[in-house]
Design an enzyme around this catalytic site. Sequence first.
Site, PDB file in Angstrom:
ATOM      1  N   SER A  99       0.871  -1.163   0.000  1.00 13.37           N
ATOM      2  CA  SER A  99       0.000   0.000   0.000  1.00 13.37           C
ATOM      3  C   SER A  99       0.914   1.221   0.000  1.00 13.37           C
ATOM      4  O   SER A  99       1.728   1.386   0.902  1.00 13.37           O
ATOM      5  CB  SER A  99      -0.854  -0.032   1.272  1.00 13.37           C
ATOM      6  OG  SER A  99      -1.587   1.166   1.399  1.00 13.37           O
ATOM      7  N   LYS A 156      -1.038  -1.124  -4.464  1.00 15.83           N
ATOM      8  CA  LYS A 156      -2.234  -0.335  -4.138  1.00 15.83           C
ATOM      9  C   LYS A 156      -1.782   1.079  -3.859  1.00 15.83           C
ATOM     10  O   LYS A 156      -0.812   1.302  -3.136  1.00 15.83           O
ATOM     11  CB  LYS A 156      -2.928  -0.964  -2.931  1.00 15.83           C
ATOM     12  CG  LYS A 156      -3.684  -0.028  -2.000  1.00 15.83           C
ATOM     13  CD  LYS A 156      -4.419  -0.812  -0.916  1.00 15.83           C
ATOM     14  CE  LYS A 156      -4.583   0.007   0.366  1.00 15.83           C
ATOM     15  NZ  LYS A 156      -5.153  -0.789   1.468  1.00 15.83           N
ATOM     16  N   LYS A 213      -3.015   5.041  -2.651  1.00 16.41           N
ATOM     17  CA  LYS A 213      -4.062   5.817  -1.990  1.00 16.41           C
ATOM     18  C   LYS A 213      -4.529   6.894  -2.949  1.00 16.41           C
ATOM     19  O   LYS A 213      -3.706   7.513  -3.642  1.00 16.41           O
ATOM     20  CB  LYS A 213      -3.506   6.445  -0.712  1.00 16.41           C
ATOM     21  CG  LYS A 213      -3.104   5.415   0.353  1.00 16.41           C
ATOM     22  CD  LYS A 213      -4.339   4.785   0.981  1.00 16.41           C
ATOM     23  CE  LYS A 213      -3.956   3.856   2.130  1.00 16.41           C
ATOM     24  NZ  LYS A 213      -5.155   3.284   2.776  1.00 16.41           N
ATOM     25  N   ASP A 240      -7.185   2.814  -3.016  1.00 17.40           N
ATOM     26  CA  ASP A 240      -7.907   2.887  -1.741  1.00 17.40           C
ATOM     27  C   ASP A 240      -8.240   4.348  -1.458  1.00 17.40           C
ATOM     28  O   ASP A 240      -7.340   5.185  -1.341  1.00 17.40           O
ATOM     29  CB  ASP A 240      -7.020   2.315  -0.619  1.00 17.40           C
ATOM     30  CG  ASP A 240      -7.736   2.218   0.729  1.00 17.40           C
ATOM     31  OD1 ASP A 240      -8.898   2.671   0.826  1.00 17.40           O
ATOM     32  OD2 ASP A 240      -7.130   1.676   1.681  1.00 17.40           O
ATOM     33  N   GLU A 270     -10.992   0.394  -3.168  1.00 22.37           N
ATOM     34  CA  GLU A 270     -11.280   0.110  -1.765  1.00 22.37           C
ATOM     35  C   GLU A 270     -11.977   1.307  -1.115  1.00 22.37           C
ATOM     36  O   GLU A 270     -11.543   2.452  -1.265  1.00 22.37           O
ATOM     37  CB  GLU A 270      -9.933  -0.177  -1.068  1.00 22.37           C
ATOM     38  CG  GLU A 270     -10.032  -0.756   0.324  1.00 22.37           C
ATOM     39  CD  GLU A 270      -8.631  -1.080   0.877  1.00 22.37           C
ATOM     40  OE1 GLU A 270      -7.685  -1.265   0.084  1.00 22.37           O
ATOM     41  OE2 GLU A 270      -8.501  -1.116   2.104  1.00 22.37           O
ATOM     42  N   ASP A 306     -13.487  -1.994   3.373  1.00 25.95           N
ATOM     43  CA  ASP A 306     -12.543  -2.064   4.495  1.00 25.95           C
ATOM     44  C   ASP A 306     -13.282  -1.516   5.723  1.00 25.95           C
ATOM     45  O   ASP A 306     -13.911  -2.284   6.480  1.00 25.95           O
ATOM     46  CB  ASP A 306     -11.286  -1.243   4.129  1.00 25.95           C
ATOM     47  CG  ASP A 306     -10.286  -1.054   5.261  1.00 25.95           C
ATOM     48  OD1 ASP A 306     -10.556  -1.465   6.395  1.00 25.95           O
ATOM     49  OD2 ASP A 306      -9.206  -0.459   5.014  1.00 25.95           O
ATOM     50  N   LYS A 321      -9.220  -6.847   8.410  1.00 21.79           N
ATOM     51  CA  LYS A 321      -8.201  -6.391   9.363  1.00 21.79           C
ATOM     52  C   LYS A 321      -8.647  -6.950  10.691  1.00 21.79           C
ATOM     53  O   LYS A 321      -9.757  -6.652  11.157  1.00 21.79           O
ATOM     54  CB  LYS A 321      -8.148  -4.868   9.434  1.00 21.79           C
ATOM     55  CG  LYS A 321      -7.523  -4.223   8.209  1.00 21.79           C
ATOM     56  CD  LYS A 321      -7.514  -2.716   8.313  1.00 21.79           C
ATOM     57  CE  LYS A 321      -6.908  -2.104   7.054  1.00 21.79           C
ATOM     58  NZ  LYS A 321      -7.254  -0.671   6.928  1.00 21.79           N
ATOM     59  N   GLY A 367      -3.589  -4.014   6.339  1.00 17.50           N
ATOM     60  CA  GLY A 367      -2.521  -3.653   7.268  1.00 17.50           C
ATOM     61  C   GLY A 367      -2.823  -2.325   7.925  1.00 17.50           C
ATOM     62  O   GLY A 367      -3.612  -1.525   7.414  1.00 17.50           O
TER      63      GLY A 367
HETATM   64  O1  OSB Z   1      -7.028   1.808   4.655  1.00 19.30           O
HETATM   65  O2  OSB Z   1      -5.779   0.101   4.538  1.00 19.30           O
HETATM   66  C1  OSB Z   1      -5.998   1.225   4.977  1.00 19.30           C
HETATM   67  C2  OSB Z   1      -2.946   2.361   6.975  1.00 19.30           C
HETATM   68  C3  OSB Z   1      -3.541   3.023   8.019  1.00 19.30           C
HETATM   69  C4  OSB Z   1      -4.908   3.131   8.044  1.00 19.30           C
HETATM   70  C5  OSB Z   1      -5.685   2.585   7.018  1.00 19.30           C
HETATM   71  C6  OSB Z   1      -5.087   1.892   5.988  1.00 19.30           C
HETATM   72  C7  OSB Z   1      -3.692   1.814   5.952  1.00 19.30           C
HETATM   73  C8  OSB Z   1      -2.955   1.182   4.856  1.00 19.30           C
HETATM   74  C9  OSB Z   1      -1.572   0.714   5.179  1.00 19.30           C
HETATM   75  O3  OSB Z   1      -3.354   1.106   3.712  1.00 19.30           O
HETATM   76  C10 OSB Z   1      -1.366  -0.724   4.984  1.00 19.30           C
HETATM   77  C11 OSB Z   1      -0.027  -1.122   5.538  1.00 19.30           C
HETATM   78  O4  OSB Z   1       0.057  -1.473   6.728  1.00 19.30           O
HETATM   79  O5  OSB Z   1       0.943  -1.088   4.775  1.00 19.30           O
HETATM   80 MG    MG Z   2      -8.192   0.570   3.334  1.00 19.76          MG
END
Ligand code: OSB
Ligand code: MG
Length: 371
Positions: free
Chosen positions: A135, A161, A163, A188, A213, A238, A262, A290
């Site tokens: 991510s 992925k 953001k 995401d 996402e 999510d 998660k 994560g």
């Molecule tokens: O939306 O998946 C998410 C990190 C913090 C809060 C929300 C998210 C995330 C990530 C990071 O996408 C995933 C990672 O741990 O690498």
């Molecule tokens: Mg997410």
Amino acid sequence: MKLEALTLREIQMPLVHFFETSFGRTYSRRILLVTAHCEGIDGWGECVTGEEPYYSSEWIESSWATMRSYLAPAVVGHTLAEAGHCAALINRVRGHRMAKASIENALWDAEARQKQQPLWKLLGGTRREIACGVSIGIQDSLEQLLDKIQIEVAAGYRRIKVKVKPGWDINVLEKIRARWSDIVLSCDANSAYTLDQVEHLRKFDQFNLLMIEQPLWNDDIYYHARLQKEIRTAICLDESIRHARDAAAAVETGACRIINIKVGRVSGFSEAKKVHDVCQANRVPVWCGGMLESGIGRAQNIALSTLENFCLPGDVSASKRYWKEDIIEPEVEVSQQGMIGIRDEPGTGYRVREDLIEKLTVRKETIRPPA
Ligand code: OSB
Ligand code: MG
């Protein structure tokens, strides 16, 4: 297994690189760790709450306070036949699912160690290696994002992925696809859009994404079902999925075609298994999300990802992407094929570096049963 006491502690760890989502940027983590002291065996759990209540209403201070005043007193002193029985003892507290998960998961770790079994087996896993994705947060410039993607593709990760948010989406995806026409790509939004933007969201369809996402509100299922009818790209939920009942509702209404699990968001391993099972029965693939975890949470995510229906690459990547030095040994490593091999030692298979944790600790409190 008698839970004699619970220790809460906060450690602080700077991230190797900041992480930015549609709700903000994180440079350094304040991580809440839980230790379950059970008859000579210590089990570890990580509370995945953020420093601020932006991804979820929970945050480190609410989790600490709820654990010390309500959750820990409800479980310490009890004898549990199985870690999964913990949920029933703390159910009376509404919400605070990440706090609940950290206690339940510490007990799963203790149970696995007590039974001299790998955690992945205790959870019912079958996979001997798991597929990894990354991510990648919002960057200061598009060039920086492309450089980061280049590094992760070269490292072998099986899904990228990124953001997105309004103003950092179509332009970004266009540039990525122009350079890598066939990598497995997803995005995401962390709830950055509304249903009024359906015409805009339909533009995502041209990029052949594995999924988008959580495009809409963090607490919504119904309007995601409306959106999924309007776009071709698979929606993955999510934030909206808090438990197996949400997963069932999302699947039944067609609000998504993929679910991100998660373990913290769904209150622990026993509920995560239920979400997994609901999805599997409905042929909805899942993957492990994560939360910028330290090695303790990361190792537990790896164990969960061995369950059969975790058939898409997760956001479970190498320790070195986050930390200069992780608190487990060995650190989590990912092969050039983008896989993590599953370890067979009791518990997670990763040793907790208590000496290092002690040095990183900024506060600590042990909760025992009343005398
Ligand atoms: O939306 O998946 C998410 C990190 C913090 C809060 C929300 C998210 C995330 C990530 C990071 O996408 C995933 C990672 O741990 O690498
Ligand atoms: Mg997410």
